[in-house]
Design a protein around this motif. Structure first.
Motif, mmCIF file in Angstrom:
data_model
loop_
_atom_site.group_PDB
_atom_site.id
_atom_site.type_symbol
_atom_site.label_atom_id
_atom_site.label_comp_id
_atom_site.label_asym_id
_atom_site.label_seq_id
_atom_site.Cartn_x
_atom_site.Cartn_y
_atom_site.Cartn_z
ATOM 1 N N PHE A 161 0.846 -1.202 0.000
ATOM 2 C CA PHE A 161 0.000 0.000 0.000
ATOM 3 C C PHE A 161 0.875 1.243 0.000
ATOM 4 O O PHE A 161 2.053 1.188 0.357
ATOM 5 N N LYS A 162 0.251 2.351 -0.381
ATOM 6 C CA LYS A 162 0.867 3.669 -0.296
ATOM 7 C C LYS A 162 -0.165 4.648 0.230
ATOM 8 O O LYS A 162 -1.353 4.538 -0.070
ATOM 9 N N PHE A 163 0.298 5.627 1.031
ATOM 10 C CA PHE A 163 -0.602 6.678 1.467
ATOM 11 C C PHE A 163 0.218 7.908 1.825
ATOM 12 O O PHE A 163 1.431 7.825 2.045
ATOM 13 N N ILE A 164 -0.434 9.049 1.891
ATOM 14 C CA ILE A 164 0.202 10.315 2.228
ATOM 15 C C ILE A 164 -0.116 10.631 3.680
ATOM 16 O O ILE A 164 -1.288 10.707 4.060
ATOM 17 N N ASP A 165 0.929 10.830 4.494
ATOM 18 C CA ASP A 165 0.706 11.091 5.915
ATOM 19 C C ASP A 165 0.386 12.564 6.158
ATOM 20 O O ASP A 165 0.217 13.351 5.205
ATOM 21 N N GLU A 166 0.299 12.958 7.427
ATOM 22 C CA GLU A 166 -0.092 14.320 7.788
ATOM 23 C C GLU A 166 0.916 15.364 7.329
ATOM 24 O O GLU A 166 0.562 16.521 7.109
ATOM 25 N N THR A 167 2.175 14.977 7.183
ATOM 26 C CA THR A 167 3.207 15.928 6.757
ATOM 27 C C THR A 167 3.325 16.025 5.242
ATOM 28 O O THR A 167 4.165 16.770 4.739
ATOM 29 N N SER A 206 -3.823 4.682 10.785
ATOM 30 C CA SER A 206 -3.518 5.309 12.070
ATOM 31 C C SER A 206 -2.260 4.685 12.671
ATOM 32 O O SER A 206 -2.213 3.461 12.863
ATOM 33 N N PRO A 207 -1.230 5.499 12.992
ATOM 34 C CA PRO A 207 -0.019 4.952 13.628
ATOM 35 C C PRO A 207 -0.353 4.360 14.996
ATOM 36 O O PRO A 207 -0.973 5.017 15.825
ATOM 37 N N MET A 208 0.046 3.137 15.235
ATOM 38 C CA MET A 208 -0.186 2.499 16.520
ATOM 39 C C MET A 208 0.836 3.010 17.543
ATOM 40 O O MET A 208 1.886 3.541 17.190
ATOM 41 N N VAL A 209 0.518 2.844 18.819
ATOM 42 C CA VAL A 209 1.316 3.417 19.903
ATOM 43 C C VAL A 209 2.338 2.388 20.389
ATOM 44 O O VAL A 209 1.973 1.266 20.756
ATOM 45 N N PHE A 210 3.604 2.796 20.387
ATOM 46 C CA PHE A 210 4.670 1.917 20.844
ATOM 47 C C PHE A 210 4.638 1.804 22.356
ATOM 48 O O PHE A 210 4.626 2.801 23.078
ATOM 49 N N LYS A 211 4.642 0.565 22.866
ATOM 50 C CA LYS A 211 4.548 0.320 24.302
ATOM 51 C C LYS A 211 5.807 -0.313 24.885
ATOM 52 O O LYS A 211 5.814 -0.676 26.062
#
Length: 318
Positions: A161-167, A206-211
């Protein structure tokens, strides 16, 4: 003399050698290049530089591609980034890849200073040293979750896949081949994304949160961003029990991408910023100790002279 000074520093500084960095530095040879001319007696003319190489490096400066060329060598310098002190130099040909020289550096360091090697917590390097072999090598030597702090070379040619992030930056994603996590993807920096369908057509990544890194499981742990931040998610009801999910990824899935200290974390940024100490030492070599004015010929002479410079820096810093 150099290794004797390093041993003394190791005794005086209990934390010397915990944080190391490596970087390469190009330097030119002022000797004449090899000539195909014949002497008066018909024998080959052996004068000139036989070990130096015509080298080229392409870098991005302010969004533009800049090409550097030189005739000479390249020095790979291992140093302590906390105290900004050189530990071990390795002079090689200018055309050889930086990736190949990390193992010889660490092997020599292990032979000369085995006690200092046991202190190693992390080693920072630029993108040129990124490889699966180097990451596994440093991970086997470091204590804790440090390892090799190195940006990833972007080598993916056929992502899923490809997508454009918030930046506004394009992100390449691959599906995580894990049962029960068919809608989880990851990029080349090791960041996990939860992919949910919205309005029937558009997809939300959505970026998942590193724990954290789980050493006993040799895995990194991520959790649902909607559950962590308390935000709405179009696919929330599809998750188990409706409260989000927890995803663990074994480092063995892709050792070059998944590392104990992910590249998108603040811990990585802080550790990687220590690498600038190597650049400052290289600056001393350039300006203060006259590497640009080196008047030697041959690889053996270049290695000897660089060893002398390293000793000078150690004595000055002490």
């Amino acid at each position: 003399m150099v290794h004797g000074a390093i041993e003394v520093l190791g005794e005086l500084l209990p934390d010397f050698g915990e944080f190391l960095g490596v970087d390469s530095q190009a330097f030119s040879s002022s000797a004449r290049r090899r000539s195909d001319k014949k002497r008066k007696d018909g024998q080959p003319d052996e004068r000139g530089e036989h070990d130096a190489e015509n080298s080229k490096k392409v870098s991005a400066v302010d969004g533009e591609t800049v090409e550097y060329t030189w005739f000479g060598f390249k020095n790979h310098l291992l140093c302590d980034t906390r105290y900004q002190l050189p530990v071990l130099p390795l002079v090689a040909g200018g055309t050889s890849s930086d990736t190949k020289h990390l193992r010889p550096l660490l092997e020599t360091y292990a032979q000369r200073h085995p006690e200092l090697l046991r202190r190693l917590k992390e080693l920072s390097a630029d993108m040129a040293y990124d490889s699966r072999e180097n990451i596994l090598l440093v991970r086997s030597l470091t204590a804790g979750s440090g390892g090799l702090l190195c940006p990833t070379r972007k080598t993916w040619k056929s992502p899923d896949f490809k997508f454009i992030d918030e930046t506004g930056k394009e992100r390449l994603l691959k599906l995580l081949a894990s049962p029960g996590n068919e809608d989880v993807c990851y990029d080349e920096d090791g960041q996990l994304y939860c992919c949910a369908e919205k309005d029937g057509n558009a997809w939300v990544h959505s970026p998942m949160v590193f724990k954290g890194y789980e050493k006993d499981r040799q895995a990194v742990k991520y959790t649902c961003p909607a559950a962590h931040y308390g935000i709405n998610c179009p696919g929330k009801q599809e998750c188990d029990k409706g409260y989000g999910r927890c995803v663990r990824v074994k480092l063995a899935v892709d050792p070059r991408v998944f590392v104990p200290t992910p590249r998108h974390t603040i811990k990585f940024e802080r550790g990687y910023s220590r690498r600038t100490a190597v650049e400052r030492i290289n600056g001393l070599f350039d300006e203060l100790f006259g590497i640009k004015r080196m008047k030697v010929r041959g690889l053996a002479s270049a290695r000897a002279e660089r060893a002398d410079w390293t000793d000078w820096v150690v004595r000055e810093r002490r």
